[in-house]
Design a protein around this motif. Structure first.
Motif, short mmCIF file in Angstrom:
data_model
loop_
_atom_site.label_atom_id
_atom_site.label_comp_id
_atom_site.label_asym_id
_atom_site.label_seq_id
_atom_site.Cartn_x
_atom_site.Cartn_y
_atom_site.Cartn_z
N GLY A 1 0.79 -1.22 0.00
CA GLY A 1 0.00 0.00 0.00
C GLY A 1 0.82 1.26 0.00
N ARG A 2 2.14 1.13 0.20
CA ARG A 2 3.05 2.28 0.19
C ARG A 2 4.28 1.98 -0.68
N GLU A 3 4.04 1.25 -1.75
CA GLU A 3 5.14 0.85 -2.61
C GLU A 3 5.91 2.04 -3.16
N CYS A 4 5.25 3.15 -3.40
CA CYS A 4 5.92 4.36 -3.91
C CYS A 4 6.83 4.99 -2.87
N GLY A 5 6.63 4.64 -1.60
CA GLY A 5 7.40 5.29 -0.55
C GLY A 5 6.97 6.74 -0.42
N ASN A 6 7.92 7.61 -0.18
CA ASN A 6 7.63 9.04 -0.15
C ASN A 6 7.52 9.53 -1.59
N GLY A 7 6.44 10.27 -1.90
CA GLY A 7 6.21 10.64 -3.29
C GLY A 7 5.53 11.98 -3.46
#
Length: 325
Positions: free
Chosen positions: A110-116
């Motif tokens: 659910g947070r694969e993008c990390g900080n984006g």
């Protein structure tokens, strides 16, 4: 009434907004201190294919990955830039900078993008910048940004094993490959244009079918990926117990044969590595070879390393580098 149809269609076509023209989204020099690692996966099935019908991607990959040469570069700080003018519409911060392969790494579902950061460029076009460094985001939701404006720094957050920027381009709900934005079969088109990129950026990100050398150097002892990521092992000196040379390359293909040769000041071969052909495509591949110091230490002079990747008997990638003792 029919006479109005054609002018109306022409008017609607003329009013359609042009796609954004994308500048380089990282403050680096491609081919020197950063490299294009992955393209969009254009294969709709279980296989993979980049826009040149190669394997420089992985299953379901939705963006363009520009990686740093190692984690030491991330720690020094490299800016992520807005690829085109627009307005910040979403962002996330607070995710830790840690490889998903590291012991104790937290789950990223659910947070694969990390900080984006997501930027709206108008006309339904947006870019999403992922894996940004925690605490480095410099913009806020609603802020207008210019092309080339720093918005954060390259990080190691989310679903990643190495520091890089993942840039996704979308028009509405459709993911767009910036190298071949019109869709269609990549295998039917050998794209030679600039796609959505500016001409200068397209030239700097030119496709490297033979892969690329990410790191190369000499060491005074054992070499592994962790030491290379940390900035490289200590360089050898005249009194070192061993002399080792190493190369880490990216985007090699199955069947490629990397060869690394170390020669001494007299031109004689001190060590050589020539293993079996690679069993499959490799996102990155480290090879090293070395020799223990002879009695009395290393002879003064120029030591040379020659690296080559052989594909079907032809050299597709090479690098020569020297060390003077």
């Amino acid at each position: 009434m029919r006479l109005l149809v054609l002018p109306l269609l022409l008017l609607l076509s003329a009013a359609a907004p042009a796609p954004p023209r994308l500048a380089l989204p990282v403050a680096c020099t491609p081919g020197t201190d950063c490299f294009l690692q992955n393209h969009v996966d254009r294969d709709p099935g279980p296989g993979v294919s980049d826009f040149r019908c190669g394997t420089q991607t992985y299953e379901g990959h939705t963006g363009t990955d520009i990686r740093l040469v190692n984690d030491a570069a991330r720690l020094r700080g490299v800016d992520v830039l807005a690829a085109a003018p627009g307005r910040v519409v979403r962002l996330r911060d607070g995710e830790p900078d840690i490889s998903v392969k590291a012991p104790g790494a937290p789950p990223v579902a659910g947070r694969e993008c990390g900080n984006g950061v997501v930027i709206d460029h108008g006309g339904g076009w947006e870019t999403q910048s992922c894996h940004l460094a925690r605490g480095s985001i410099r913009v806020r939701v609603g802020q207008q940004v210019a092309a080339g404006q720093p918005i954060a720094r390259v990080g190691l957050s989310g679903n990643t094993e190495y520091p890089h920027l993942h840039l996704t381009v979308r028009q509405g709900a459709r993911t767009v490959d910036p190298f071949l934005p019109d869709g269609g079969s990549a295998c039917a088109v050998r794209a030679s244009g600039v796609g959505l990129w500016t001409p200068a950026t397209a030239a700097s990100l030119a496709y490297r079918s033979g892969g690329a050398v990410l790191n190369a150097g000499f060491a005074d002892g054992p070499v592994d990926n962790a030491r290379v990521e940390a900035g490289g092992p200590p360089r050898p000196g005249p009194g070192s117990a061993a002399l080792v040379t190493y190369v880490r390359a990216i985007n090699l293909k199955g069947g490629d044969r990397p060869v690394l040769t170390l020669t001494g000041p007299d031109g004689g071969v001190l060590a050589r590595s020539e293993g079996a052909p690679l069993d499959r495509s490799k996102a990155q591949w480290l090879v090293y070879v070395g020799k223990r110091a002879p009695p009395g230490g290393w002879r003064p002079g120029l030591y040379r390393a020659d690296y080559a990747v052989l594909r079907n008997g032809q050299v597709v990638l090479s690098r020569r580098f020297d060390l003077r003792l």
